[in-house]
Scaffold this active site. Structure first.
Site, short mmCIF file in Angstrom:
data_model
loop_
_atom_site.label_atom_id
_atom_site.label_comp_id
_atom_site.label_asym_id
_atom_site.label_seq_id
_atom_site.Cartn_x
_atom_site.Cartn_y
_atom_site.Cartn_z
N CYS A 120 0.82 -1.23 0.00
CA CYS A 120 0.00 0.00 0.00
C CYS A 120 0.85 1.27 0.00
CB CYS A 120 -0.94 0.01 1.20
SG CYS A 120 -2.01 -1.42 1.25
N HIS A 261 -3.14 7.16 2.91
CA HIS A 261 -3.62 5.85 2.48
C HIS A 261 -4.96 5.55 3.13
CE1 HIS A 261 -3.95 1.78 1.44
NE2 HIS A 261 -3.60 1.28 2.61
N ASN A 291 -10.02 0.11 0.35
CA ASN A 291 -8.56 0.18 0.35
C ASN A 291 -8.05 -0.39 -0.97
OD1 ASN A 291 -5.82 -0.35 0.65
ND2 ASN A 291 -6.00 -1.13 2.74
N1 COA Z 1 -18.40 -9.20 9.24
C1 COA Z 1 -18.95 -9.49 10.43
N2 COA Z 1 -18.23 -9.90 11.50
C2 COA Z 1 -16.91 -10.02 11.33
C3 COA Z 1 -16.27 -9.73 10.12
C4 COA Z 1 -17.07 -9.32 9.04
N3 COA Z 1 -16.58 -9.02 7.82
N4 COA Z 1 -14.94 -9.93 10.27
C5 COA Z 1 -14.73 -10.31 11.52
N5 COA Z 1 -15.93 -10.38 12.17
C6 COA Z 1 -16.17 -10.73 13.57
C7 COA Z 1 -15.05 -11.59 14.13
O1 COA Z 1 -15.25 -12.95 13.87
C8 COA Z 1 -15.14 -11.26 15.60
O2 COA Z 1 -16.18 -12.01 16.16
P1 COA Z 1 -16.05 -12.60 17.67
O3 COA Z 1 -15.93 -11.39 18.54
O4 COA Z 1 -17.31 -13.38 17.82
O5 COA Z 1 -14.80 -13.44 17.65
C9 COA Z 1 -15.56 -9.80 15.62
O6 COA Z 1 -16.18 -9.54 14.34
C10 COA Z 1 -14.43 -8.85 15.84
O7 COA Z 1 -13.36 -9.19 14.98
P2 COA Z 1 -12.02 -8.39 14.93
O8 COA Z 1 -11.11 -9.03 13.93
O9 COA Z 1 -11.52 -8.16 16.31
O10 COA Z 1 -12.56 -6.99 14.36
P3 COA Z 1 -11.83 -5.62 14.31
O11 COA Z 1 -12.56 -4.62 15.09
O12 COA Z 1 -10.34 -5.75 14.58
O13 COA Z 1 -12.01 -5.21 12.80
C11 COA Z 1 -10.71 -5.11 10.79
C12 COA Z 1 -11.44 -6.02 11.78
C13 COA Z 1 -10.10 -6.00 9.71
C14 COA Z 1 -11.74 -4.18 10.15
C15 COA Z 1 -9.64 -4.28 11.54
O14 COA Z 1 -8.86 -5.13 12.34
C16 COA Z 1 -8.73 -3.52 10.61
O15 COA Z 1 -9.17 -2.64 9.89
N6 COA Z 1 -7.43 -3.84 10.64
C17 COA Z 1 -6.46 -3.13 9.78
C18 COA Z 1 -6.59 -3.65 8.39
C19 COA Z 1 -5.84 -2.83 7.40
O16 COA Z 1 -5.84 -1.62 7.44
N7 COA Z 1 -5.19 -3.52 6.46
C20 COA Z 1 -4.50 -2.92 5.38
C21 COA Z 1 -3.27 -2.22 5.81
S1 COA Z 1 -2.54 -1.44 4.47
#
Ligand code: COA
Length: 334
Positions: A120, A261, A291
């Site tokens: 990215c 970004h 993204n």
């Molecule tokens: N829809 C619904 N529920 C979802 C889901 C989706 N797409 N993805 C995960 N969940 C659930 C999980 O299973 C978890 O359930 P549980 O509590 O029963 O175990 C819950 O939602 C929370 O999951 P978690 O992974 O902790 O969510 P989060 O708040 O960390 O959000 C992201 C997930 C991916 C949105 C977040 O971590 C993020 O944005 N990370 C950075 C990613 C990024 O920027 N990447 C590119 C970098 S260049």
């Protein structure tokens, strides 16, 4: 680091971008995996993203079209360029580079051409490298692209990664300028390869770390430890902007825009809050494009440029972070 002394500056002669027509909304995703619009909007700020029709679109066509638009905006032709750099991590082929194919199609025969792989951070890396090459006196007109067809490396059976990414490319044409204070007056390129497995795209089982062997995402598709990447991004994003402000002795008030970004609205807002960046200085289009990896900053640049939000006389900053892990920033006098 701040700019080396020298008599050559760099002007952004024009910008361009390209996105596929096809929209993939949160409701569309909810039909494919167990997710819903409310969860995605709340956790990421994304409402829809663009995805290629793989029969006729991809990383190469997006970067080609973005550069063609930037050349049109600059009033220049491909044959005017002496170098093309493409930031991407979704090349259709490792040989030839995307940059070579783009050069061939825009008529830049004989120009140098290479890809930069910094995930990215690819567009900001490429802009910084291009600025330095022009300042060296060895190149005069460089076409810089950043673009990824992330849909080609997403496992749409899996909800943790598929909701985030979309396809796009952005481009800028950089030309040598007689004013050495014009162009990138501060830049940073950084990486920390120790934590690469937080965000990676394995092609072969041998490359998968022991701890990730049970990952349901299939080989050839992007894998991510969302929570780890989130923590890294929030901290690094803030730190990179603070370091750039400190080195240039600028305050948020001095900047026309911080073009960042588009990874997650919560990451962007957290940095804005901690640094005290007002809303009108931070361009956001993640709701419509998700993204788009190396496409994200270039697409934003083109949109703010065409909207007249980065006028001459006020510096703007570009900042990105991504897989590698990598990060990059640049402060530009336009
Ligand atoms: N829809 C619904 N529920 C979802 C889901 C989706 N797409 N993805 C995960 N969940 C659930 C999980 O299973 C978890 O359930 P549980 O509590 O029963 O175990 C819950 O939602 C929370 O999951 P978690 O992974 O902790 O969510 P989060 O708040 O960390 O959000 C992201 C997930 C991916 C949105 C977040 O971590 C993020 O944005 N990370 C950075 C990613 C990024 O920027 N990447 C590119 C970098 S260049």
């Amino acid at each position: 680091m701040t700019r080396a002394s020298g008599a050559i500056g760099v002007r952004i002669a024009g910008t361009g971008s390209a996105v596929p027509e096809r929209r993939l909304t949160n409701d569309d995703l909810a039909k494919m995996v167990d997710t819903n619009d409310e969860w995605i909007v709340q956790r990421t700020g994304i409402r829809e993203r663009r995805v290629c029709d793989p029969s006729r679109e991809g990383t190469f066509t997006l970067n080609r079209d973005a550069l063609k638009n930037a050349l049109d905006a600059s009033g220049m032709k491909g044959s005017d360029l002496d170098l093309i750099i493409v930031g991407t991590c979704t090349q259709e082929m490792s040989c030839p580079s995307v940059a070579c194919r783009v050069a061939g199609e825009v008529g830049a025969v004989g120009a140098g051409a290479f890809d930069v792989v910094a995930a990215c951070s690819g567009f900001v890396y490429s802009m910084n490298v291009a600025d330095s090459l022009i300042r060296s006196g060895r190149f005069k007109r460089i076409g810089v692209c950043g673009g990824d067809a992330m849909s080609s490396v997403i496992d749409y059976q899996e909800r943790s990664v598929s909701i985030l990414f979309g396809d796009a490319a952005g481009a800028a044409v950089l030309v040598a300028d007689e004013n050495p204070d014009r162009g990138c007056v501060y830049q940073q390129l950084g990486s920390d390869g120790r934590d690469w497995s937080g965000l990676y795209l394995p092609r072969r089982a041998q490359e998968v770390p022991e701890a990730d062997r049970d990952n349901p995402i299939r080989l050839g598709c992007l894998r991510m430890n969302g929570r780890e990447v989130f923590k890294f991004a929030v901290n690094r994003f803030r730190q990179v902007i603070e370091e750039a402000l400190e080195a240039t002795k600028l305050t948020p008030d001095d900047l026309s825009q911080v073009i960042c970004h588009q990874s997650n609205i919560r990451i962007i807002e957290s940095a804005m809050e901690k640094i005290g960046l007002p809303k009108d200085k931070v361009f956001v289009n993640i709701d419509r494009f998700g993204n788009s990896s190396a496409g994200s900053v270039g697409l934003c640049l083109d949109q703010v440029w065409r909207a007249g939000k980065v006028p001459a006389g006020k510096p703007m900053m570009m900042v990105a972070f991504g897989g590698g892990m990598t990060w990059a920033s640049g402060v530009w006098n336009v």
